[in-house]
Scaffold this active site. Sequence first.
Site, PDB file in Angstrom:
ATOM      1  N   TYR A  24      33.064  47.495  31.134  1.00 13.43           N
ATOM      2  CA  TYR A  24      32.833  46.223  31.845  1.00 13.43           C
ATOM      3  C   TYR A  24      32.270  45.278  30.792  1.00 13.43           C
ATOM      4  O   TYR A  24      31.063  45.092  30.674  1.00 13.43           O
ATOM      5  CB  TYR A  24      31.838  46.457  32.983  1.00 13.43           C
ATOM      6  CG  TYR A  24      31.709  45.310  33.960  1.00 13.43           C
ATOM      7  CD1 TYR A  24      32.669  45.096  34.938  1.00 13.43           C
ATOM      8  CD2 TYR A  24      30.615  44.453  33.915  1.00 13.43           C
ATOM      9  CE1 TYR A  24      32.535  44.061  35.849  1.00 13.43           C
ATOM     10  CE2 TYR A  24      30.479  43.417  34.821  1.00 13.43           C
ATOM     11  CZ  TYR A  24      31.445  43.229  35.784  1.00 13.43           C
ATOM     12  OH  TYR A  24      31.305  42.189  36.690  1.00 13.43           O
ATOM     13  N   LYS A  63      26.368  38.948  35.024  1.00 11.17           N
ATOM     14  CA  LYS A  63      25.835  39.464  36.293  1.00 11.17           C
ATOM     15  C   LYS A  63      24.311  39.562  36.240  1.00 11.17           C
ATOM     16  O   LYS A  63      23.631  39.346  37.253  1.00 11.17           O
ATOM     17  CB  LYS A  63      26.463  40.822  36.629  1.00 11.17           C
ATOM     18  CG  LYS A  63      27.960  40.746  36.947  1.00 11.17           C
ATOM     19  CD  LYS A  63      28.269  39.786  38.090  1.00 11.17           C
ATOM     20  CE  LYS A  63      29.699  39.912  38.596  1.00 11.17           C
ATOM     21  NZ  LYS A  63      30.049  38.835  39.537  1.00 11.17           N
TER      22      LYS A  63
HETATM   23  P1  NAD Z   1      38.934  38.751  43.734  1.00 16.09           P
HETATM   24  O1  NAD Z   1      40.096  38.772  42.819  1.00 16.09           O
HETATM   25  O2  NAD Z   1      39.205  38.797  45.201  1.00 16.09           O
HETATM   26  O3  NAD Z   1      37.994  37.479  43.511  1.00 16.09           O
HETATM   27  C1  NAD Z   1      37.783  36.847  42.303  1.00 16.09           C
HETATM   28  C2  NAD Z   1      38.206  35.402  42.513  1.00 16.09           C
HETATM   29  O4  NAD Z   1      37.692  34.604  41.442  1.00 16.09           O
HETATM   30  C3  NAD Z   1      39.716  35.210  42.523  1.00 16.09           C
HETATM   31  O5  NAD Z   1      40.108  34.570  43.727  1.00 16.09           O
HETATM   32  C4  NAD Z   1      39.974  34.287  41.329  1.00 16.09           C
HETATM   33  O6  NAD Z   1      41.052  33.412  41.548  1.00 16.09           O
HETATM   34  C5  NAD Z   1      38.632  33.568  41.247  1.00 16.09           C
HETATM   35  N1  NAD Z   1      38.347  32.896  39.975  1.00 16.09           N
HETATM   36  C6  NAD Z   1      38.460  33.382  38.716  1.00 16.09           C
HETATM   37  N2  NAD Z   1      38.078  32.447  37.832  1.00 16.09           N
HETATM   38  C7  NAD Z   1      37.701  31.359  38.548  1.00 16.09           C
HETATM   39  C8  NAD Z   1      37.224  30.066  38.218  1.00 16.09           C
HETATM   40  N3  NAD Z   1      37.033  29.687  36.943  1.00 16.09           N
HETATM   41  N4  NAD Z   1      36.962  29.194  39.206  1.00 16.09           N
HETATM   42  C9  NAD Z   1      37.148  29.542  40.515  1.00 16.09           C
HETATM   43  N5  NAD Z   1      37.593  30.748  40.882  1.00 16.09           N
HETATM   44  C10 NAD Z   1      37.868  31.644  39.918  1.00 16.09           C
HETATM   45  O7  NAD Z   1      38.018  39.955  43.266  1.00 16.09           O
HETATM   46  P2  NAD Z   1      36.639  40.563  43.795  1.00 16.09           P
HETATM   47  O8  NAD Z   1      36.502  41.856  43.047  1.00 16.09           O
HETATM   48  O9  NAD Z   1      36.578  40.558  45.258  1.00 16.09           O
HETATM   49  O10 NAD Z   1      35.561  39.568  43.184  1.00 16.09           O
HETATM   50  C11 NAD Z   1      34.681  38.776  43.949  1.00 16.09           C
HETATM   51  C12 NAD Z   1      33.272  38.907  43.389  1.00 16.09           C
HETATM   52  O11 NAD Z   1      32.833  40.257  43.598  1.00 16.09           O
HETATM   53  C13 NAD Z   1      33.171  38.651  41.886  1.00 16.09           C
HETATM   54  O12 NAD Z   1      31.971  37.987  41.599  1.00 16.09           O
HETATM   55  C14 NAD Z   1      33.124  40.061  41.327  1.00 16.09           C
HETATM   56  O13 NAD Z   1      32.518  40.135  40.041  1.00 16.09           O
HETATM   57  C15 NAD Z   1      32.277  40.727  42.381  1.00 16.09           C
HETATM   58  N6  NAD Z   1      32.270  42.184  42.378  1.00 16.09           N
HETATM   59  C16 NAD Z   1      33.430  42.897  42.402  1.00 16.09           C
HETATM   60  C17 NAD Z   1      33.383  44.295  42.380  1.00 16.09           C
HETATM   61  C18 NAD Z   1      34.650  45.101  42.410  1.00 16.09           C
HETATM   62  O14 NAD Z   1      34.625  46.292  42.050  1.00 16.09           O
HETATM   63  N7  NAD Z   1      35.760  44.528  42.849  1.00 16.09           N
HETATM   64  C19 NAD Z   1      32.159  44.962  42.346  1.00 16.09           C
HETATM   65  C20 NAD Z   1      30.989  44.214  42.342  1.00 16.09           C
HETATM   66  C21 NAD Z   1      31.050  42.828  42.354  1.00 16.09           C
END
Ligand code: NAD
Length: 300
Positions: free
Chosen positions: A189, A197
């Site tokens: 990561y 984060k």
């Molecule tokens: P996701 O793909 O559904 O969401 C990420 C979104 O960020 C996408 O819609 C993308 O288009 C958008 N994005 C990227 N760059 C951008 C920018 N410059 N401006 C506006 N939008 C932008 O994926 P997810 O995993 O559901 O992620 C959502 C949140 O959850 C993120 O903060 C991610 O780090 C966090 N998260 C994810 C996980 C996991 O394992 N999936 C775990 C913990 C936290």
Amino acid sequence: MLSIDMTGKHAVVAGVADDGGFGFAIAKALAEAGATVSVASWPPAMGIFTKLLDLGKLDASLQLSNGTKLKFSKIYPLDADFDRLEDAPAEIRDNRRYRDSGDFTIGGLAAAVKADHPDGIDVVVHSLANGPEVKKPMLEVSRKGYLGAVSASAYSMVSMVQHLGPLVRRGGSFLSLSYMASERAVPGYGGGMSSAKAALESDTRILAFEAGRKWGHRVNVISAGAFASRAASAIGFIHEMIDYAKRNTPLPEAITAEEVGSTAAFLCSPLASGITGSTVYVDKGYHAMGIAVDRSAGGA
Ligand code: NAD
């Protein structure tokens, strides 16, 4: 009966561009609780998202338990890397996926939300992240890549609270999404995403204080377990992470987006009026473990 009641509230969920991530699940949970919901989508992903919606391809995911279909009040374009249009370089502004979007910056989002909701909104969710060098280990990440991750994934939340805080009605709620790599080493990561984060979680505490004192708003962050969204799948080893988590969590099963969605709806609701500045884990208890149990000697 104690239930989450968001009737009469409006939420803006930033970071929704398909039905497979946390943002979508949060938007749906807020709608299930009775809120009206707008979303903000990254311009490079927004065209295909709106097309899929128009074609009805997401209808099954949009189905609500009361028999109606979730309809977003508005889909705003948002590139959270920028606060004002002047900050965006010409090659972005002129890009075919941006040029017809109007003001796609955080300032532009705030102006559009204000025009659409002159009486204010109640909830803002930041469910987005981007690390241009996420696959690079820290020993190889460039300054540009590192700062890019922090800009898109952490400062964007600070900027959203700055810009949208005045538009949120007193007692409103801000929420973002983090990952445990903020506090423990998670090889793979990379690209400064772990730093982003860590900043996001730290900023949550001071934003909670400042926004609480200034507007009465709450600011929290969910630290979610590994989940195979589009963004996570792009990192490359998400399925291994999910398998590892399943073998080592107190509740030995993968988390679901719905679990994150319902926790988010609770945190954004009046039921959580005493919770602010908190990092809330939705990870089947993985954060509580001090040792892996899937090794041959010992364990469960
Ligand atoms: P996701 O793909 O559904 O969401 C990420 C979104 O960020 C996408 O819609 C993308 O288009 C958008 N994005 C990227 N760059 C951008 C920018 N410059 N401006 C506006 N939008 C932008 O994926 P997810 O995993 O559901 O992620 C959502 C949140 O959850 C993120 O903060 C991610 O780090 C966090 N998260 C994810 C996980 C996991 O394992 N999936 C775990 C913990 C936290």
